[in-house]
Design an enzyme around this catalytic site. Structure first.
Site, PDB file in Angstrom:
ATOM      1  N   THR A 106       0.893  -1.209   0.079  1.00 17.66           N
ATOM      2  CA  THR A 106       0.017  -0.100  -0.156  1.00 17.66           C
ATOM      3  C   THR A 106       0.950   1.389   0.037  1.00 17.66           C
ATOM      4  O   THR A 106       1.657   1.500   1.011  1.00 17.66           O
ATOM      5  CB  THR A 106      -0.855   0.001   1.360  1.00 17.66           C
ATOM      6  OG1 THR A 106      -1.617  -1.344   1.259  1.00 17.66           O
ATOM      7  CG2 THR A 106      -1.786   1.244   1.443  1.00 17.66           C
ATOM      8  N   GLU A 107       0.675   2.031  -1.031  1.00 22.21           N
ATOM      9  CA  GLU A 107       1.371   3.463  -1.108  1.00 22.21           C
ATOM     10  C   GLU A 107       2.978   3.053  -1.138  1.00 22.21           C
ATOM     11  O   GLU A 107       3.661   4.025  -0.898  1.00 22.21           O
ATOM     12  CB  GLU A 107       1.027   4.243  -0.055  1.00 22.21           C
ATOM     13  CG  GLU A 107      -0.375   4.502   0.275  1.00 22.21           C
ATOM     14  CD  GLU A 107      -1.295   5.414  -0.855  1.00 22.21           C
ATOM     15  OE1 GLU A 107      -0.643   5.864  -1.725  1.00 22.21           O
ATOM     16  OE2 GLU A 107      -2.458   5.222  -0.838  1.00 22.21           O
ATOM     17  N   LEU A 108       3.451   2.042  -1.586  1.00 20.75           N
ATOM     18  CA  LEU A 108       4.900   1.568  -1.657  1.00 20.75           C
ATOM     19  C   LEU A 108       5.419   1.555  -0.298  1.00 20.75           C
ATOM     20  O   LEU A 108       6.499   1.841  -0.025  1.00 20.75           O
ATOM     21  CB  LEU A 108       5.527   2.494  -2.398  1.00 20.75           C
ATOM     22  CG  LEU A 108       4.924   2.581  -4.119  1.00 20.75           C
ATOM     23  CD1 LEU A 108       6.264   3.020  -4.728  1.00 20.75           C
ATOM     24  CD2 LEU A 108       4.912   1.098  -4.422  1.00 20.75           C
ATOM     25  N   ILE A 109       4.746   1.605   0.876  1.00 17.81           N
ATOM     26  CA  ILE A 109       5.240   1.628   2.208  1.00 17.81           C
ATOM     27  C   ILE A 109       5.862   0.585   2.270  1.00 17.81           C
ATOM     28  O   ILE A 109       5.632  -0.462   2.344  1.00 17.81           O
ATOM     29  CB  ILE A 109       3.951   1.769   3.305  1.00 17.81           C
ATOM     30  CG1 ILE A 109       3.339   3.089   2.996  1.00 17.81           C
ATOM     31  CG2 ILE A 109       4.419   1.396   4.597  1.00 17.81           C
ATOM     32  CD1 ILE A 109       1.876   3.096   4.237  1.00 17.81           C
ATOM     33  N   TRP A 161       5.515   6.461  -1.216  1.00 15.31           N
ATOM     34  CA  TRP A 161       5.410   7.507  -2.256  1.00 15.31           C
ATOM     35  C   TRP A 161       4.648   8.663  -1.826  1.00 15.31           C
ATOM     36  O   TRP A 161       4.646   9.520  -2.914  1.00 15.31           O
ATOM     37  CB  TRP A 161       5.046   6.723  -3.407  1.00 15.31           C
ATOM     38  CG  TRP A 161       3.751   6.327  -3.709  1.00 15.31           C
ATOM     39  CD1 TRP A 161       2.707   6.739  -2.774  1.00 15.31           C
ATOM     40  CD2 TRP A 161       3.193   5.588  -4.905  1.00 15.31           C
ATOM     41  NE1 TRP A 161       1.417   6.110  -3.407  1.00 15.31           N
ATOM     42  CE2 TRP A 161       1.738   5.549  -4.565  1.00 15.31           C
ATOM     43  CE3 TRP A 161       3.756   4.876  -6.067  1.00 15.31           C
ATOM     44  CZ2 TRP A 161       0.904   4.936  -5.537  1.00 15.31           C
ATOM     45  CZ3 TRP A 161       2.765   4.442  -6.924  1.00 15.31           C
ATOM     46  CH2 TRP A 161       1.355   4.344  -6.580  1.00 15.31           C
TER      47      TRP A 161
END
Lengths: 432, 414
Positions: free
Chosen positions: B146-149, B304
């Protein structure tokens, strides 16, 4: 400048007195020479708040009250107290109002005419407004000023009377209008003064866009003739009074304001009745006095929450602070609130606020919960949330305070000064 | 010797909540706003998914097999498409069937489970595989969170779950100049390879494309291809360039009249006309491009989002932390429920783990209004929090977790 205003230093939390004080100090801090004129009260009445009836002895004219403001001595701020009994938000007796309502032609700014007609109006208030104006004229003759700045309707006749003698521009500062205070049931005498004063003023300051809208829609004031000048938090609160931010708080839900139509205490109680259904611990503090007091007691009984509501009456500022500091939430359920300084005071005491959407303060305090005053279910929902979710209150206070730091009376005073110069066509000082 | 251009498009829709009052707790268990969700999904399908899918399909067929892209599509988006935009779902399926489109793996519910619960993180990844297999015909291969976390712990668990590649943000603090063009091993998972997003070239399309104040406006495909080509390796080796962005860039964030569709129509032929530039899916690039040293460390989460590229958009304030702590405090109680209500309760709870709910509670830019505000259906972050916590109170009651919820709520993080 000649500024006509109200009690100073303020007698109680919130309201016109604090705003007048903030403006006067802010202007002085910007280097303006402010001569502040206010109706005076007998000292014993000051200590009791705003009750001015029944007192015979008035102070002598031109009492200099520098002692009351030692911090600002020699700062360009000068005080005059005139011996006229006028209190902000004062209203004629209901019988008088009815008599006034039957009159059609009114030339409210003509104080001489008003004075002669006092038998017609039968109004002690009208007479005192007129007498204040006469004294201001006499005083203005001795004072060197470039502009006259008047705070709310009771000073408007005085402002024009003084300005006329000296050919000075009049700037009005509208902290509340008759339509805010009375809804549709306006006093035509007061509304007439406000409308006529706005028509004749060089420029009108409004304490919010909300109030600017009221002035435009009710009195037909052109937008370009209104300048919004927001109120600000007090800049000199004693730190010692502030509670520790983590101090434990009772499940108290607080209402603070006059018990009048405008402040919506009935809406507060109706939401409280909803809250009481889902939260067994919540108590509701109604702090203030006013003409709805008896009605509100009856309403609390009929809603079945009489045991949960405490009517605390009018409170000293120190006690207000203490109660605020121990409450979980302050509810401002006003029907029409031009600004709402009480919200700023609550945040200063670390107490989150729920604001009426019909208010001016929401324009500068986005970090707040906001509801329509008539939406009791939604208001109750927000109160319930603050009672059970400590993170919500903590975040609202933290972010709200940060937002308020951007407001200051000095910044508001700069807006005033810029506007004076723009309207009068004079250049701003180079160091402004 | 070549530069592999890796387009990856993120498709996601949350289950937005309906106005839910505390007074409804124990009375109503329908939390999601069917009308709003259907309306938004239909709008995005019409403005973005359908026209952009059609364009991509046409480009893929024209340039077969050289135009290749990757998608990551959440289960919450796929299931809403199945319900309200089956035409959009069918067009995604056609894209996958071309063989030129790779599907990535992620959490089914676009959640922050990777930061809160190892068990739920694995469960949502498994659920995403199921849904993608069922609705798109293929499970994901390379992972994106998720969200490049990304954190060390997330990387280690992703590797343990069998993935060989992971998408990450090409944040300056992770990469020395130029290194963003190669896969990197991760210190916490040496066998896992990270592919980095080239944030400048990605955001040229995703954010700046329609900005008239931008000195490069209007951006043409020719000029953009010059910028891409400038990243070709001087030593003649293989490199990759991650162009990762929200799919809604096309038609929703950047409206059709900005020329975004024309830009994308002209891009592939111009790229393919250049020596040394080509398109690749993430798996292909990972197989071709040699790994760079050194290993990447993630002492703190990297994402990101925003300029900070951290988790502050979701966990930046007390109410966001409170909401996440509360929803994960319910996990063991939700999962302990058995019997006929279990599946519905579990799905309701999972929909509440979707990161969008806490994103709406961000106060980072609230006072000034900004991108967060634009994407939020709420009047304020505080309204979002109150509604969410009201719903959680009902979920807690359904699984007997009132006390656990109360205790979680009393914690004041931050």
């Amino acid at each position: 400048m000649l500024m006509l205003g109200w009690e100073y230093p303020p007698l109680y939390a919130g309201g016109l007195g604090k705003a007048s004080q903030g403006l006067a100090r802010g202007l002085a801090a910007c280097g303006a020479d402010v001569q502040f004129v206010l109706p005076s009260y007998p000292p014993q009445c000051e200590s009791a708040g705003l009750q001015v009836t029944g007192v015979r002895e008035w102070l002598r004219a031109r009492v200099h009250t520098a002692a009351a403001t030692p911090r600002k001595r020699g700062s360009g701020l000068q005080f005059f107290k005139l011996p006229v009994r006028l209190a902000p938000y004062e209203r004629p007796a209901p019988a008088v109002r009815a008599a006034q309502a039957r009159r059609s032609e009114v030339t409210p700014l003509n104080v001489e005419a008003n004075d002669r007609r006092e038998a017609i109006y039968g109004s002690d208030l009208g007479r005192r407004v007129a007498r204040f104006a006469q004294r201001v004229v006499r005083l203005a003759a001795k004072v060197d000023a470039d502009v006259v700045h008047a705070n709310d309707w009771m000073t408007f006749p005085a402002a024009f009377a003084a300005a006329e003698a000296r050919h000075l521009p009049v700037f009005l500062h509208v902290h509340s209008t008759e339509y805010d205070r009375s809804g549709e049931a306006v006093n035509p005498f007061i509304a007439g003064i406000e409308r006529e004063a706005c028509r004749r003023a060089a420029q009108v300051f409004a304490v919010s866009r909300y109030t600017a809208n009221v002035l435009a829609s009710r009195y037909g004031v052109a937008r370009e003739r209104i300048t919004v000048a927001y109120n600000a938090p007090d800049d000199d609160e004693p730190q010692a009074l502030r509670p520790a931010p983590d101090a434990p708080r009772a499940p108290w839900v607080m209402f603070l304001g006059r018990l009048t139509f405008q402040k919506g205490p009935d809406h507060f109680l109706r939401a409280a009745a909803e809250v009481a259904k889902y939260n067994r611990d919540a108590r509701f503090l109604v702090c203030g006095s006013g003409d709805l007091s008896a009605d509100l007691h009856a309403l609390a009984r009929s809603l079945g929450i009489a045991e949960r509501v405490e009517f605390r009456g009018f409170l000293r500022p120190a006690l207000v602070d203490r109660l605020l500091a121990h409450s979980r939430v302050l509810v401002m359920s006003s029907v029409s609130e031009p600004f709402g300084l009480v919200a700023l005071e609550a945040l200063r005491d670390g107490t989150p606020v729920i604001l009426s959407k019909q208010s001016g303060v929401r324009e500068v305090l986005g970090h707040s919960l906001q509801v329509d005053f008539w939406d009791h279910a939604r208001l109750a929902d927000r109160i319930l949330a603050l009672l059970r979710l400590p993170a919500l209150g903590a975040q609202l206070v933290e972010s709200g305070r940060a937002q308020l730091e951007r407001l200051s009376w000095q910044e508001t005073a700069r807006t005033l000064l810029q506007t004076y110069h723009r309207v009068c066509g004079t250049p701003l000082p180079v160091d402004f | 010797m070549a530069l592999d251009l890796c387009f990856y498009f993120q498709v996601h829709q949350p289950w937005r909540l309906r106005p839910y009052r505390y007074a409804e707790v124990g009375q109503h268990h329908d939390y999601f706003d069917v009308d709003v969700n259907r309306r938004i999904l239909r709008r995005v399908a019409d403005k973005c998914y359908l026209p952009m899918n059609a364009l991509l399909e046409q480009l893929i067929r024209t340039h077969a097999p050289n135009f290749r892209v990757s998608f990551s599509i959440t289960a919450t988006a796929l299931e809403q498409m199945q319900a309200w935009a089956p035409d959009a779902l069918a067009s995604f399926r056609r894209l996958v069937a071309t063989g030129c489109v790779e599907i990535l793996a992620e959490t089914s519910h676009h959640s922050l489970a990777g930061l809160y619960s190892r068990e739920e993180f694995a469960a949502q990844i498994a659920r995403h595989r199921q849904v993608c297999s069922r609705l798109l015909g293929t499970p994901g291969t390379v992972f994106r969170n998720t969200e490049l976390i990304t954190t060390d712990a997330i990387a280690a668990q992703v590797a343990a779950l069998g993935f060989r590649g992971i998408c990450i943000e090409g944040a300056d603090r992770l990469f020395p100049a130029g290194r963003v063009l190669q896969p990197h091993p991760l210190a916490a998972a040496p066998q896992l390879r990270a592919v980095a997003r080239h944030y400048r070239l990605s955001d040229d399309i995703a954010f700046r494309f329609s900005n008239r104040q931008w000195s490069e406006w209007p951006l043409t495909a020719d000029r953009y291809v010059d910028w891409l080509a400038a990243n070709q390796p001087a030593d003649g080796g293989e490199r990759l360039l991650g162009l990762f962005m929200d799919y809604e860039t096309f038609g929703e964030h950047q409206w059709a009249d900005t020329g975004i569709f024309d830009f994308m129509r002209h891009l592939p032929p111009r790229v393919l006309a250049r020596r040394g530039l080509r398109f690749a899916t993430l798996s292909e690039a990972l197989a071709r491009v040699p790994v760079a040293a050194p290993s990447l460390h993630f002492p703190a989460p990297v994402s990101w989002a925003d300029l900070e590229r951290d988790t502050s958009a979701w966990l930046g304030n007390r109410i966001q932390q409170s909401a996440q702590a509360a929803v994960y405090a319910l996990e063991p109680y939700v999962k302990a429920v058995h019997g006929p209500g279990r599946a519905t309760l579990l799905e309701d709870w999972r929909r509440l783990t979707t990161s969008d709910h806490v994103y709406y509670m961000s106060t980072k830019y609230w006072a000034d209004g900004d991108v967060h505000k634009y994407f939020s259906p709420y009047d304020s972050p505080y309204d979002a929090y109150v509604r969410y916590m009201n719903v959680l109170a009902d979920v807690a009651q359904r699984c007997g977790a009132q006390t656990a919820l109360w205790n979680a709520q009393q914690l004041q993080a931050a």
